[in-house]
Write an enzyme that holds these catalytic residues in place. Structure first.
Site, PDB file in Angstrom:
ATOM      1  N   GLY A 186       0.824  -1.203   0.000  1.00  0.00           N
ATOM      2  CA  GLY A 186       0.000   0.000   0.000  1.00  0.00           C
ATOM      3  C   GLY A 186       0.860   1.255   0.000  1.00  0.00           C
ATOM      4  NE  ARG A 196     -27.217  -9.862  19.719  1.00  0.00           N
ATOM      5  CZ  ARG A 196     -28.254  -9.483  20.466  1.00  0.00           C
ATOM      6  NH1 ARG A 196     -28.603  -8.206  20.513  1.00  0.00           N
ATOM      7  NH2 ARG A 196     -28.964 -10.371  21.152  1.00  0.00           N
ATOM      8  CG  ASP A 248      -7.117  -0.856   3.078  1.00  0.00           C
ATOM      9  OD1 ASP A 248      -7.911  -1.715   3.499  1.00  0.00           O
ATOM     10  OD2 ASP A 248      -6.081  -0.538   3.687  1.00  0.00           O
ATOM     11  CG  MET A 286     -10.585  -4.661   7.699  1.00  0.00           C
ATOM     12  SD  MET A 286      -9.172  -5.726   7.344  1.00  0.00           S
ATOM     13  CE  MET A 286      -8.762  -6.310   8.983  1.00  0.00           C
TER      14      MET A 286
HETATM   15  P1  ADP Z   1       0.724  -0.325   3.520  1.00  0.00           P
HETATM   16  O1  ADP Z   1       1.887  -0.481   2.629  1.00  0.00           O
HETATM   17  O2  ADP Z   1      -0.303  -1.387   3.344  1.00  0.00           O
HETATM   18  O3  ADP Z   1       0.164   1.083   3.504  1.00  0.00           O
HETATM   19  P2  ADP Z   1       2.017   0.317   6.068  1.00  0.00           P
HETATM   20  O4  ADP Z   1       1.541   1.733   6.077  1.00  0.00           O
HETATM   21  O5  ADP Z   1       1.966  -0.439   7.341  1.00  0.00           O
HETATM   22  O6  ADP Z   1       1.231  -0.593   5.020  1.00  0.00           O
HETATM   23  O7  ADP Z   1       3.505   0.348   5.527  1.00  0.00           O
HETATM   24  C1  ADP Z   1       4.209  -0.855   5.308  1.00  0.00           C
HETATM   25  C2  ADP Z   1       5.663  -0.648   5.599  1.00  0.00           C
HETATM   26  O8  ADP Z   1       6.206   0.327   4.695  1.00  0.00           O
HETATM   27  C3  ADP Z   1       5.981  -0.083   6.973  1.00  0.00           C
HETATM   28  O9  ADP Z   1       5.950  -1.046   7.989  1.00  0.00           O
HETATM   29  C4  ADP Z   1       7.397   0.436   6.753  1.00  0.00           C
HETATM   30  O10 ADP Z   1       8.319  -0.640   6.748  1.00  0.00           O
HETATM   31  C5  ADP Z   1       7.299   1.002   5.330  1.00  0.00           C
HETATM   32  N1  ADP Z   1       7.032   2.439   5.397  1.00  0.00           N
HETATM   33  C6  ADP Z   1       5.864   3.055   5.710  1.00  0.00           C
HETATM   34  N2  ADP Z   1       6.008   4.393   5.722  1.00  0.00           N
HETATM   35  C7  ADP Z   1       7.306   4.647   5.436  1.00  0.00           C
HETATM   36  C8  ADP Z   1       8.100   5.835   5.316  1.00  0.00           C
HETATM   37  N3  ADP Z   1       7.582   7.048   5.515  1.00  0.00           N
HETATM   38  N4  ADP Z   1       9.396   5.684   4.990  1.00  0.00           N
HETATM   39  C9  ADP Z   1       9.950   4.461   4.796  1.00  0.00           C
HETATM   40  N5  ADP Z   1       9.261   3.319   4.901  1.00  0.00           N
HETATM   41  C10 ADP Z   1       7.965   3.384   5.219  1.00  0.00           C
HETATM   42  O1  F6P Z   2      -4.384  -2.132   4.910  1.00  0.00           O
HETATM   43  C1  F6P Z   2      -5.067  -3.342   4.983  1.00  0.00           C
HETATM   44  C2  F6P Z   2      -5.758  -3.490   6.318  1.00  0.00           C
HETATM   45  O2  F6P Z   2      -6.423  -4.743   6.321  1.00  0.00           O
HETATM   46  C3  F6P Z   2      -6.722  -2.376   6.697  1.00  0.00           C
HETATM   47  O3  F6P Z   2      -7.959  -2.496   6.036  1.00  0.00           O
HETATM   48  C4  F6P Z   2      -6.800  -2.554   8.187  1.00  0.00           C
HETATM   49  O4  F6P Z   2      -7.137  -1.353   8.830  1.00  0.00           O
HETATM   50  C5  F6P Z   2      -5.405  -2.974   8.555  1.00  0.00           C
HETATM   51  O5  F6P Z   2      -4.809  -3.495   7.366  1.00  0.00           O
HETATM   52  C6  F6P Z   2      -5.347  -4.022   9.633  1.00  0.00           C
HETATM   53  O6  F6P Z   2      -4.019  -4.226   9.954  1.00  0.00           O
HETATM   54  P1  F6P Z   2      -3.480  -5.443  10.835  1.00  0.00           P
HETATM   55  O7  F6P Z   2      -3.404  -6.630   9.933  1.00  0.00           O
HETATM   56  O8  F6P Z   2      -2.150  -4.986  11.286  1.00  0.00           O
HETATM   57  O9  F6P Z   2      -4.454  -5.663  11.927  1.00  0.00           O
END
Ligand code: ADP
Ligand code: F6P
Length: 317
Positions: free
Chosen positions: A101, A243, A126, A168
């Site tokens: 993401g 619920r 998402d 989600m």
């Molecule tokens: P997603 O990619 O689904 O949005 P996250 O936001 O948890 O999930 O980001 C995944 C990973 O990407 C983080 O755990 C981190 O390792 C890396 N990441 C997120 N933001 C940054 C950032 N600003 N700079 C460098 N790496 C990042």
């Molecule tokens: O980004 C995918 C997602 O499933 C979101 O929809 C949700 O808020 C989050 O990840 C849940 O994260 P975790 O698996 O860390 O509980």
């Protein structure tokens, strides 16, 4: 040429299809493809293994990601990324396809700035990435939610109850909106489609006054409003037993739909094509059924909005 692939952030159905496409297209073009396990965490730890065609056998039918995934907040630190780059260099890996993401895209952007050509693929249920109409896994997840709501309707109808179902989507309401329309929910509450609790309570009251043997389904986006508060109001003010069902992580699993298989395969092949052209710092999307690519900085700066025509349906239907 040697390239790496990693999956990062929440897993999503279709990630394996993207991996399979990259491995097949890569090998067909004489590229050595390496799997980086457990996202950026595995990159830092050197959990890296060359992938052969035998490694991708049968994975196209499976949800989740064979490369596993992880979150590593420390990847924001330059010293941690430097360590990751040293690991890549030890394997001779010059470029990485990052499936994840927008958080994962941030990591990819920063690695690109540090000289590793990265290509981002939108892997998340998402649908919250601005530069693409659809993310990998969004379609499968919708189908999972549609099934779950079908089951909820059986029990809601049997008990003449109201069920509030929380979906989600992180801060993006697309899953809730699309599935709310698809299941003919009575109310859909998302950041792009706000409805006041007063209106929901009045709507449920009117429905049960007209027909006490009816039922009601309300869909909410997670992290948006307080489902408990709404439940209490309906219970107390309408008197209809209510619920809450939080669908939770079941939404992330399952065999990918045909749509997600094709989408991720097209995107995976495009990633290999970009790398063969020597391009990096790009991310891939689908717009009007064409696979497109954007500069990753520009993509991250784009504003994500839910399609207003689709949001309008929630009021009409
Ligand atoms: P997603 O990619 O689904 O949005 P996250 O936001 O948890 O999930 O980001 C995944 C990973 O990407 C983080 O755990 C981190 O390792 C890396 N990441 C997120 N933001 C940054 C950032 N600003 N700079 C460098 N790496 C990042
Ligand atoms: O980004 C995918 C997602 O499933 C979101 O929809 C949700 O808020 C989050 O990840 C849940 O994260 P975790 O698996 O860390 O509980």
């Amino acid at each position: 040429m040697k390239i790496g692939i990693l999956t990062s952030g929440g897993d999503s159905p279709g990630m394996n299809n993207a991996i399979a496409a990259i491995v097949k297209a890569g090998i067909a073009n004489g590229i050595e493809v390496y799997g980086i396990y457990n996202g950026y965490k595995g990159m830092v730890e050197g959990k890296i293994k060359k992938l052969e065609l035998s490694d991708i056998l049968g994975i196209v039918d499976k949800g989740g990601t064979i490369l596993r995934t992880a979150r590593l907040p420390e990847f924001k630190e330059v010293a941690v990324r430097q360590k990751a780059i040293e690991q890549l260099k030890a394997f001779g890996i010059e470029a990485v396809v990052v499936i994840g993401g927008d958080g994962s895209y941030m990591g990819a952007m920063k690695l690109s700035e540090m000289g590793i050509n990265c290509i981002g693929l939108p892997g998340t249920i998402d649908n919250d990435i601005a530069c693409t109409d659809y993310t990998i896994g969004f379609d499968t997840c919708q189908n999972t939610i549609l099934d779950a709501i079908k089951y909820l309707k059986d029990t809601a109808a049997s008990h003449c109850r109201c069920i509030i179902c929380e979906c989600m989507g992180n801060k993006c309401g697309d899953l809730t909106l699309f599935c709310g329309i698809g299941t003919d929910a009575d109310f859909i509450l998302t950041p792009d489609h706000p409805v006041s609790f007063d209106n929901v309570v009045e709507g449920v009251r009117a429905k049960f006054e007209k027909d006490p043997d009816t039922y009601s389904i309300i869909l909410l986006s997670e992290k948006y409003v307080n489902a408990e508060e709404l439940k209490d109001r309906i219970n107390n003010e309408v008197g209809c037993p209510t619920r809450i069902c939080v669908l939770g992580h079941i939404q992330r699993g399952g065999s990918p739909t045909s749509f997600d298989r094709i989408l991720s395969s097209r995107m995976g092949v495009k990633a290999v094509e970009l790398l063969l052209e020597g391009k990096g710092g790009r991310c891939i999307g689908i717009k009007n059924n064409k696979i497109v690519d954007f500069d990753i900085y520009e993509a991250l700066a784009m504003q994500r909005i839910t399609d207003p025509d689709t949001a309008r349906l929630a009021d009409i239907l």
